[in-house]
Design a protein around this motif. Structure first.
Motif, short mmCIF file in Angstrom:
data_model
loop_
_atom_site.label_atom_id
_atom_site.label_comp_id
_atom_site.label_asym_id
_atom_site.label_seq_id
_atom_site.Cartn_x
_atom_site.Cartn_y
_atom_site.Cartn_z
N GLY A 182 0.75 -1.28 -0.04
CA GLY A 182 0.03 0.06 -0.06
C GLY A 182 0.97 1.06 -0.13
O GLY A 182 0.28 2.51 -0.39
N GLY A 183 2.05 0.99 0.31
CA GLY A 183 3.08 2.41 0.36
C GLY A 183 2.58 2.89 1.64
O GLY A 183 2.28 2.51 2.74
N ARG A 184 2.99 4.44 1.61
CA ARG A 184 2.69 4.90 2.84
C ARG A 184 1.21 5.39 2.95
O ARG A 184 0.60 6.16 2.29
N ILE A 185 0.64 5.00 3.96
CA ILE A 185 -0.92 5.17 4.38
C ILE A 185 -1.00 5.95 5.74
O ILE A 185 -0.23 5.18 6.77
N GLY A 186 -1.79 6.61 5.85
CA GLY A 186 -2.20 7.16 7.23
C GLY A 186 -2.71 6.18 8.29
O GLY A 186 -3.39 5.33 7.64
N LEU A 187 -2.31 6.19 9.60
CA LEU A 187 -3.05 5.28 10.44
C LEU A 187 -4.53 5.03 10.62
O LEU A 187 -5.00 3.89 10.50
N LEU A 188 -5.04 5.92 10.26
CA LEU A 188 -6.73 5.91 10.44
C LEU A 188 -7.16 5.30 9.10
O LEU A 188 -8.15 4.53 9.33
N PRO A 189 -7.04 5.46 7.85
CA PRO A 189 -7.40 5.07 6.58
C PRO A 189 -6.88 3.41 6.75
O PRO A 189 -7.61 2.55 6.28
N LEU A 190 -5.76 3.08 7.16
CA LEU A 190 -5.10 1.82 7.16
C LEU A 190 -6.02 1.18 8.21
O LEU A 190 -6.41 -0.01 7.74
N LEU A 191 -6.36 1.61 9.51
CA LEU A 191 -7.12 0.72 10.37
C LEU A 191 -8.55 0.67 9.79
O LEU A 191 -9.22 -0.25 10.03
N GLY A 192 -9.02 1.85 9.16
CA GLY A 192 -10.37 1.77 8.51
C GLY A 192 -10.57 0.77 7.58
O GLY A 192 -11.54 -0.01 7.72
N MET A 193 -9.57 0.54 6.69
CA MET A 193 -9.78 -0.41 5.82
C MET A 193 -9.75 -1.83 6.38
O MET A 193 -10.44 -2.97 6.05
N THR A 194 -8.93 -2.20 7.44
CA THR A 194 -8.75 -3.38 7.90
C THR A 194 -10.06 -3.69 8.70
O THR A 194 -10.81 -4.83 8.48
N VAL A 195 -10.59 -2.61 9.42
CA VAL A 195 -11.87 -2.82 10.14
C VAL A 195 -12.84 -3.21 9.01
O VAL A 195 -13.93 -4.11 9.60
N ALA A 196 -12.84 -2.75 8.11
CA ALA A 196 -13.96 -2.79 7.07
C ALA A 196 -13.98 -4.27 6.77
O ALA A 196 -15.14 -4.79 6.51
N GLY A 197 -12.77 -4.85 6.21
CA GLY A 197 -12.64 -6.18 5.91
C GLY A 197 -13.19 -7.08 7.06
O GLY A 197 -14.04 -8.07 6.69
N VAL A 198 -12.79 -6.81 8.33
CA VAL A 198 -13.38 -7.61 9.53
C VAL A 198 -15.00 -7.56 9.50
O VAL A 198 -15.85 -8.52 9.53
N VAL A 199 -15.52 -6.29 9.39
CA VAL A 199 -17.04 -6.25 9.26
C VAL A 199 -17.52 -6.72 8.35
O VAL A 199 -18.44 -7.38 8.72
N ALA A 200 -17.10 -6.78 7.12
CA ALA A 200 -17.73 -7.12 6.13
C ALA A 200 -17.96 -8.79 6.22
O ALA A 200 -19.24 -9.31 5.95
N VAL A 201 -16.68 -9.44 6.50
CA VAL A 201 -17.24 -10.77 6.56
C VAL A 201 -17.88 -11.16 7.91
O VAL A 201 -19.03 -11.99 7.73
N ALA A 202 -17.80 -10.49 8.99
CA ALA A 202 -18.43 -10.86 10.31
C ALA A 202 -20.04 -10.38 10.13
O ALA A 202 -20.91 -11.22 10.72
N SER A 203 -20.34 -9.43 9.44
CA SER A 203 -21.74 -8.99 9.34
C SER A 203 -22.58 -10.19 8.52
O SER A 203 -23.72 -9.96 8.76
N LEU A 204 -21.75 -10.90 7.81
CA LEU A 204 -22.56 -12.12 6.95
C LEU A 204 -22.62 -13.26 7.95
O LEU A 204 -23.68 -14.07 7.50
N ALA A 205 -21.99 -13.32 9.01
CA ALA A 205 -21.94 -14.58 9.87
C ALA A 205 -23.32 -14.92 10.19
O ALA A 205 -23.87 -16.37 10.28
N PRO A 206 -24.36 -13.97 10.73
CA PRO A 206 -25.57 -14.33 11.17
C PRO A 206 -26.34 -15.45 10.23
O PRO A 206 -27.36 -15.86 10.67
N LEU A 207 -26.00 -15.21 8.89
CA LEU A 207 -26.73 -15.83 7.95
C LEU A 207 -26.09 -17.40 7.70
O LEU A 207 -26.76 -18.10 7.17
N TRP A 208 -24.81 -17.53 8.26
CA TRP A 208 -24.34 -19.01 8.08
C TRP A 208 -25.16 -20.12 8.71
O TRP A 208 -25.70 -19.83 9.60
N GLY A 209 -25.18 -21.06 8.00
CA GLY A 209 -26.08 -22.25 8.43
C GLY A 209 -27.59 -22.20 8.79
O GLY A 209 -28.06 -22.79 9.30
N ARG A 210 -27.93 -21.04 8.18
CA ARG A 210 -29.42 -20.75 8.12
C ARG A 210 -30.14 -20.86 6.98
O ARG A 210 -29.65 -20.92 5.94
#
Lengths: 656, 145
Positions: A442-470
């Motif tokens: 990614g090159g030089r990225i500010g801390l907030l955007p870096l954490l933002g994109m990481t958390v976005a990935g976690v949230v995206a996957v976890a938000s679908l979890a309530p549908l698993w196995g249903r």
């Protein structure tokens, strides 16, 4: 005649609000039951009359009746029809009438549709709603009459601020107003329930659809407003932490907190006093926002009139309503029975943390918005800008998103920490993968955007979890709504992070034929040509943007000049040109001509941005609104019954 | 955890949260709040070099100079009593003109020039920044200091 009729209707509607309030109050004090039966029809009639009055004001604008002061000051017969209509609420008086119409309509809709509440609570709610509208009727009729005639009609009107002559204006303020004022219903429900002491799951279930409904409109209004500012102001930003934006964000935050806490009250009968408190805060924030924007304390395209008298009037109204509701809360809070217990690690516990974080962000945004106003009153001039908000709201919002990862995976009452971990490996893996990829490539990225994109990935996957196995067909709509809305937050967050981290900007003075490189694009400045619009003239730039594959796209940014009408100064606006690609948007603004040595204009200022994934921000906003809408649909009883029946039929069909 | 202690723990959480938020807000406000300055305040040394601030004033007559890159402009901001040279690289807002009001966000450079990151112009007579209201309507720039 139309103007006089409109004014008369407003007076009659105000009298009906007075009737609802008095009849309701007398009935609640032990008066005859007949009085209670007056309140519903009076609320409906008030809604109908106010709506007709607003329709008449639109008619005056459409007919360009310059004998009405409001039309003469804010419209012009040469304006395109859509902006004549939209101009109705593009000014102080008209927008206050719109506000009042929505307030009355909300009361009317409660009167027609609300069947779940006890009669005395419903009457108290409608009386509270009438009390709210009565104050705003007084404000409109005594200090902001939209139907005022001029002694002599001018030949034509002064027009509308060109920045506001945009299709975004037709939808943004009414949408936001529905959201703002929709929160008044939650406020009135809370006041009604406090008066009759009926605070429990039934009250929460009755309130929930209204909270969801107004929050949907707030979400759409803020998303649309952000996009409007993005393409209309020509600054390329999607959020400026402008005070006017903040006062729309604050009720949204209160609404978000409220719709989560009302879920706890409705499902588990806990957090009762807190839910009532939030319902009061929500509409209070709407009123604070209206006061700040309309009183002229702030300067922006949103503040239409600087008039101390009006500001004082609104301030007094606000003090009465907020002070009154809080006093009532203080008197009755002690008698609100304690709710059901729950462990800290539980769905309720996560929602409590959600509420704490949302209200903290709310308080910090409000502080930043009000601080300069208070400081100025004490003689110090201060402005609080984006760095403050990013620093205080950014980290808290990221923590909030992490709570959002865990919350939906927890069960009510109590849960086990180990079990929670076992539900999360996929999400944590997604986050770690994104984090490593960004650090490596990614090159030089500010801390907030870096954490933002990481958390976005976690949230995206976890938000679908309530549908698993249903069984997806059997999954209730509200669950779908939660999944879609939380996924939308991830999409929005990813867009914000990517745009901040990878934005490319070029600012040049370009001569025709010059080629500018920005991101993967090479943009050729072909030249400019003059064009004439319906009520403006413009210089249109022609740009050809070529992507590496060789495909090229033409972009046409404009610099428009609106002539001064009836003695006002001419105005200029920049119309940005946008090129939307799957990976983001190319944004072009044509600046001023650069005088050459011989005095002729051979070069033009040109500003180009490549904004990766920027449209995900508004896509995310739309997904959040769609999720909330699914949730709202799921709460509508009829639809649930229909879905269950259909599922049963489908099963019968497949049965052997 | 005993249910009895639940409210206490929640209240402590809330208290810690509010206290933390308060500290965060106070420190952020101290660092990031930009003070609104007028040219006369800058002349009197009330603003230090490098501090984020917002400068308000009129664009002095005949003061706008465009550099040869076609992008950087220099002008003089005045409040009728004192003047500050301003440098700005970018596209100026729609109604930016000589002898009309403007507000600039930026910092003071060591040589006394105000380097603006962003310039806002007053939109029209209906949208006057409140800070500009205190300035005389028809002020003239004083002799360059």
């Amino acid at each position: 005649m139309i103007a006089e009729m409109g004014l008369a209707l407003l007076w009659i509607a105000a009298a009906l609000a007075c009737l609802s309030l008095v009849a309701g109050a007398v009935f609640l004090r032990g008066g005859p039951r007949e009085l209670a039966s007056l309140v519903r029809p009076a609320s409906v009639a008030q809604a109908v009359l106010t709506t007709i009055a607003f329709g008449l004001l639109i008619a005056l604008f459409v007919r360009s009746d310059m004998s009405v002061e409001l039309v003469a000051r804010n419209s012009n017969s040469l304006k395109p029809m859509i902006f004549k209509v939209a101009g109705t609420w593009g000014n102080h008086e008209g927008s206050m009438l719109l506000w009042l119409m929505i307030l009355s309509l909300s009361g009317g809709l409660i009167a027609i549709f609300e069947k779940r509440l006890r009669e005395d609570t419903l009457v108290a709610t409608l009386a509270a709603q009438a009390a709210l509208s009565l104050g705003f009727f007084a404000f409109l009729l005594f200090s902001s009459n939209p139907f005022k005639r001029l002694p002599v009609a001018p030949p034509d009107g002064q027009g509308l601020n060109p920045l506001l002559q945009d299709i975004g204006l037709a939808f943004h303020p009414p949408t936001l107003y529905v959201g703002y004022v929709g929160l008044s219903v939650a406020f009135s429900f809370a006041v009604g329930a406090l008066i009759t002491r009926e605070i429990g799951p039934a009250f929460a279930r009755a309130m929930r659809p209204w909270v969801l409904g107004s929050w949907i409109f707030l979400t759409l209004g803020i998303t649309a407003g952000s996009y409007w500012a993005y393409y209309e102001l020509g600054w390329g930003g999607w959020w400026f932490w402008d005070p006017v934006e903040n006062v729309s964000l604050v009720p949204w935050l209160a609404g978000a907190a409220l719709l989560h806490s009302v879920a706890v009250t409705a499902t588990r009968n806990a957090l009762r006093a807190w839910t009532v408190m939030l319902a009061v805060i929500g509409f209070s924030m709407s009123m604070v926002g209206t006061f700040i924007v309309r009183s002229g304390l702030l300067t922006s395209v949103h503040s239409f009139a600087v008039d101390p008298e009006r500001g004082t009037f609104l301030l007094v109204l606000m003090a009465i309503y907020i002070g009154g509701a809080l006093t009532l809360f203080a008197l009755r809070a002690g008698s609100v029975a304690e709710g059901k217990k729950f462990a800290l690690l539980s769905r309720e516990g996560s929602l409590v943390i959600n509420n704490l974080l949302l209200t903290t962000i709310l308080a910090l945004v409000l502080l930043g918005t009000l601080y300069p106003i208070v400081a100025e009153a004490m003689g110090e001039k201060i402005s609080v800008g984006p760095p403050y908000y990013n620093r205080v709201a950014g980290p808290l919002a990221l923590i909030l998103c992490l709570v959002m990862v865990a919350g939906p995976l927890l069960s009510w009452r109590r849960d086990d920490g180990k079990k929670l971990w076992s539900r999360l490996p996929m999400a944590i893996f997604a986050g770690a993968a994104i984090l490593f990829a960004l650090i490596l490539f990614g090159g030089r990225i500010g801390l907030l955007p870096l954490l933002g994109m990481t958390v976005a990935g976690v949230v995206a996957v976890a938000s679908l979890a309530p549908l698993w196995g249903r069984n997806l067909r059997r999954t209730p709509l509200p669950t779908w709504g939660m999944v879609v809305a939380h996924f939308g937050v991830a999409v929005c967050l990813a867009g914000m992070g990517a745009e901040s981290a990878f934005i490319k900007e070029r600012l040049v003075a370009a001569a025709p034929g010059d080629i500018v490189k920005v991101g993967d694009f090479s943009v050729k400045f072909v030249g400019v040509k003059p064009v004439a619009g319906p009520n403006y003239t413009a210089i249109k730039g022609v740009l050809v943007a070529t992507i590496p594959s060789g495909r090229s796209f033409t972009m046409r940014p404009e610099a428009r000049t609106f002539p001064g009408l009836m003695g006002t100064a001419p105005t200029e606006t920049n119309e940005a040109a946008l090129l939307t690609r799957p990976g983001g948007q190319l944004y072009a603004v044509l600046g001023q001509p650069v005088p050459g040595d011989d005095g002729g204009a051979d070069r033009y200022q040109l500003r180009l941005w490549w904004k990766p994934l920027v449209w995900w921000i508004w896509l995310g906003g739309a997904l959040i609104a769609i999720g909330a809408s699914l949730s709202l649909l799921g709460r509508a009883q009829l639809l649930t019954i229909w879905r269950v029946r259909r599922a049963q039929k489908a099963e019968e069909r497949f049965a052997p | 955890m005993k249910a009895k202690h639940q409210r206490l723990v929640l209240a402590l959480f809330a208290l810690a949260g509010v206290a933390g938020a308060g500290v965060l807000a106070a420190s952020a406000l101290r660092d990031e709040a930009a003070y609104f300055r007028t040219p006369v305040e800058i002349r009197d040394g009330k603003a230090s070099v490098g501090e984020p601030m917002r400068l308000g004033g009129m664009v002095a007559a005949n003061s706008i100079r465009r550099q040869s890159d076609g992008l950087t402009i220099n002008f003089v901001a005045t409040d009728g009593k004192a003047s500050v040279p301003v440098e700005f690289k970018g596209i100026v807002p729609d109604l930016f003109a000589e002898e009309s009001g403007m507000v600039a966000d930026g910092r003071l450079r060591g040589d006394g020039t105000f380097v603006a990151d962003r310039i806002l112009a007053k939109h029209d007579e209906r949208y006057m920044p409140p800070q500009m209201g205190e300035m005389p309507k028809n002020m003239k720039a004083p002799a360059t200091t």
